[in-house]
Design a protein around this motif. Structure first.
Motif, PDB file in Angstrom:
ATOM      1  N   ILE A 114     -23.008  -7.289 -78.921  1.00  0.00           N
ATOM      2  CA  ILE A 114     -22.668  -7.933 -80.189  1.00  0.00           C
ATOM      3  C   ILE A 114     -22.417  -6.895 -81.271  1.00  0.00           C
ATOM      4  O   ILE A 114     -22.966  -5.788 -81.252  1.00  0.00           O
ATOM      5  CB  ILE A 114     -23.789  -8.899 -80.636  1.00  0.00           C
ATOM      6  N   GLU A 115     -21.591  -7.246 -82.227  1.00  0.00           N
ATOM      7  CA  GLU A 115     -21.315  -6.418 -83.394  1.00  0.00           C
ATOM      8  C   GLU A 115     -21.432  -7.285 -84.633  1.00  0.00           C
ATOM      9  O   GLU A 115     -20.955  -8.426 -84.655  1.00  0.00           O
ATOM     10  CB  GLU A 115     -19.914  -5.804 -83.297  1.00  0.00           C
ATOM     11  N   ARG A 116     -22.050  -6.754 -85.641  1.00  0.00           N
ATOM     12  CA  ARG A 116     -22.341  -7.532 -86.843  1.00  0.00           C
ATOM     13  C   ARG A 116     -21.064  -8.047 -87.504  1.00  0.00           C
ATOM     14  O   ARG A 116     -20.098  -7.304 -87.694  1.00  0.00           O
ATOM     15  CB  ARG A 116     -23.130  -6.683 -87.843  1.00  0.00           C
ATOM     16  N   ASP A 117     -21.102  -9.342 -87.832  1.00  0.00           N
ATOM     17  CA  ASP A 117     -20.040 -10.020 -88.585  1.00  0.00           C
ATOM     18  C   ASP A 117     -18.695 -10.031 -87.853  1.00  0.00           C
ATOM     19  O   ASP A 117     -17.636 -10.178 -88.475  1.00  0.00           O
ATOM     20  CB  ASP A 117     -19.861  -9.394 -89.971  1.00  0.00           C
ATOM     21  N   LEU A 118     -18.739  -9.894 -86.523  1.00  0.00           N
ATOM     22  CA  LEU A 118     -17.532  -9.998 -85.709  1.00  0.00           C
ATOM     23  C   LEU A 118     -17.757 -11.065 -84.641  1.00  0.00           C
ATOM     24  O   LEU A 118     -18.875 -11.521 -84.413  1.00  0.00           O
ATOM     25  CB  LEU A 118     -17.194  -8.663 -85.040  1.00  0.00           C
ATOM     26  N   LEU A 129     -14.866 -12.726 -88.593  1.00  0.00           N
ATOM     27  CA  LEU A 129     -15.039 -14.175 -88.635  1.00  0.00           C
ATOM     28  C   LEU A 129     -14.074 -14.805 -89.635  1.00  0.00           C
ATOM     29  O   LEU A 129     -13.743 -14.196 -90.667  1.00  0.00           O
ATOM     30  CB  LEU A 129     -16.465 -14.524 -89.029  1.00  0.00           C
ATOM     31  N   ASP A 130     -13.633 -16.018 -89.332  1.00  0.00           N
ATOM     32  CA  ASP A 130     -12.864 -16.773 -90.312  1.00  0.00           C
ATOM     33  C   ASP A 130     -13.726 -17.005 -91.553  1.00  0.00           C
ATOM     34  O   ASP A 130     -14.964 -17.053 -91.464  1.00  0.00           O
ATOM     35  CB  ASP A 130     -12.421 -18.107 -89.727  1.00  0.00           C
ATOM     36  N   ARG A 134     -19.730 -19.094 -89.605  1.00  0.00           N
ATOM     37  CA  ARG A 134     -20.925 -18.254 -89.475  1.00  0.00           C
ATOM     38  C   ARG A 134     -21.423 -18.370 -88.039  1.00  0.00           C
ATOM     39  O   ARG A 134     -21.339 -19.441 -87.443  1.00  0.00           O
ATOM     40  CB  ARG A 134     -22.036 -18.678 -90.439  1.00  0.00           C
ATOM     41  N   LEU A 135     -21.946 -17.288 -87.493  1.00  0.00           N
ATOM     42  CA  LEU A 135     -22.404 -17.260 -86.106  1.00  0.00           C
ATOM     43  C   LEU A 135     -23.887 -16.925 -86.064  1.00  0.00           C
ATOM     44  O   LEU A 135     -24.318 -15.892 -86.594  1.00  0.00           O
ATOM     45  CB  LEU A 135     -21.599 -16.227 -85.306  1.00  0.00           C
ATOM     46  N   LEU A 233     -25.848 -13.365 -86.545  1.00  0.00           N
ATOM     47  CA  LEU A 233     -24.920 -12.361 -86.028  1.00  0.00           C
ATOM     48  C   LEU A 233     -23.708 -12.177 -86.929  1.00  0.00           C
ATOM     49  O   LEU A 233     -23.173 -11.067 -87.041  1.00  0.00           O
ATOM     50  CB  LEU A 233     -24.450 -12.750 -84.617  1.00  0.00           C
ATOM     51  N   GLY A 234     -23.261 -13.260 -87.538  1.00  0.00           N
ATOM     52  CA  GLY A 234     -22.054 -13.161 -88.337  1.00  0.00           C
ATOM     53  C   GLY A 234     -22.109 -14.036 -89.570  1.00  0.00           C
ATOM     54  O   GLY A 234     -22.442 -15.215 -89.489  1.00  0.00           O
TER      55      GLY A 234
END
Length: 313
Positions: A114-118, A129-130, A134-135, A233-234
């Motif tokens: 995982i990568e932050r805000d992706l 992210l659109d 939010r994820l 995560l996002g």
């Protein structure tokens, strides 16, 4: 609970919301396995022309017809995610994912990927992210993936099991400001369970009219709470998003107003886990004896064919 129905491609069929029970009934129709012609060896040896073959009785397909490899399941998951994410554009949405349930088919949810805000929904590189998405990933104590926990008491007192939303210490080596932990009150069915309960040796009571008298807890069910990890995560910090507020909302969803006790999962994930019982393929009563004989001759992958448990809700 009401849901907006979508089709298998992730697109909305209607513009209205439907009650959760109606959604479950719709899943039953969606999950029906069509009947296919599977003539027996005797039939195939005697039938020679197409007209005679057309009258072969249709039989319910066997589980092996629907078996898929893990790569095929992951590709199907990626296609669904891509279409679903596109369908959510323009609507503020928090996408909740149960780690133990989703990461096998969505490998990007694993800690090392995982990568932050992706977000990554296929073979392409992760993208931002659109604006309205939010994820959030939820991890439970299943498989001992979250640690045991307790609340430190004052000297001379007994450690307890407090409730609330917890955040990692700022001095923690791996603190990211995105990892939170959720604990809930003791369930009503464990009302008489004490924190220091002992089923082997007597212990003194600490309160009540019989304070100081010995007791033993062999007849009382023990309360074993689980620690739920909430990973934001996002989100969009530059647009004013607060990871703590998002985690608090997920924590509150574990304490749904229609339930007396707290849930192991946030309400949307809890309802989704119940809905899977309506889409799992089931074995007809008349087919059980034949399948029992077949299973004695060769192994059968339980992950691709399992009778849905009854009364598990």
């Amino acid at each position: 609970m009401v849901l907006r129905p979508v089709d298998s491609a992730g697109h909305e069929r209607t513009g209205r919301w439907i009650p959760y029970p109606h959604f479950l009934l719709g899943l039953v129709k969606t999950a029906e396995i069509p009947e296919v012609s599977e003539p027996t060896e005797t039939e195939t040896s005697t039938v020679t022309d197409t007209e005679a073959a057309a009258v072969v009785p249709r039989q319910r397909s066997k589980y092996r017809v629907w078996q898929q490899s893990m790569d095929e399941q992951r590709r199907a998951t990626a296609r669904y995610l891509q279409k679903m994410v596109r369908s959510l554009r323009g609507r503020p949405t928090a996408l909740l994912s149960h780690s133990q349930n989703s990461r096998l088919h969505w490998p990007w949810l694993q800690d090392g990927r995982i990568e932050r805000d992706l977000i990554k929904t296929g073979h392409a590189q992760p993208v931002g992210l659109d604006p309205d998405l939010r994820l959030i990933r939820v991890r439970t104590a299943a498989g001992r993936e979250t640690p045991q926990w307790w609340g430190n008491a004052a000297p001379g007192e007994v450690n307890g099991l407090p409730q609330g939303l917890w955040v990692q210490d700022e001095d923690a080596v791996r603190s990211s400001g995105r990892i939170f932990y959720s604990t809930t009150p003791k369930a009503g069915t464990f009302r008489d369970s004490a924190v220091e309960a002992d089923k082997i040796a007597p212990r003194p009571l600490r309160q009540g009219p019989n304070k100081g008298k010995p007791t033993i807890d062999t007849h009382i069910p023990a309360w074993k709470p689980g620690l739920v990890e909430i990973a934001v995560l996002g989100c969009h910090p530059d647009a004013g998003d607060s990871p703590e507020s998002l985690a608090l909302a997920v924590h509150q969803l574990r304490q749904a107003p229609d339930y007396l006790d707290a849930l192991a999962l946030p309400l949307p994930l809890h309802l989704a886990s119940l809905a899977q019982h309506y889409v799992l393929p089931t074995v007809a009563e008349g087919e059980r004896e034949g399948e029992a004989e077949e299973s004695s001759q060769r192994s059968r992958p339980l992950s691709t064919w399992r009778a849905a448990p009854r009364g598990s809700e």
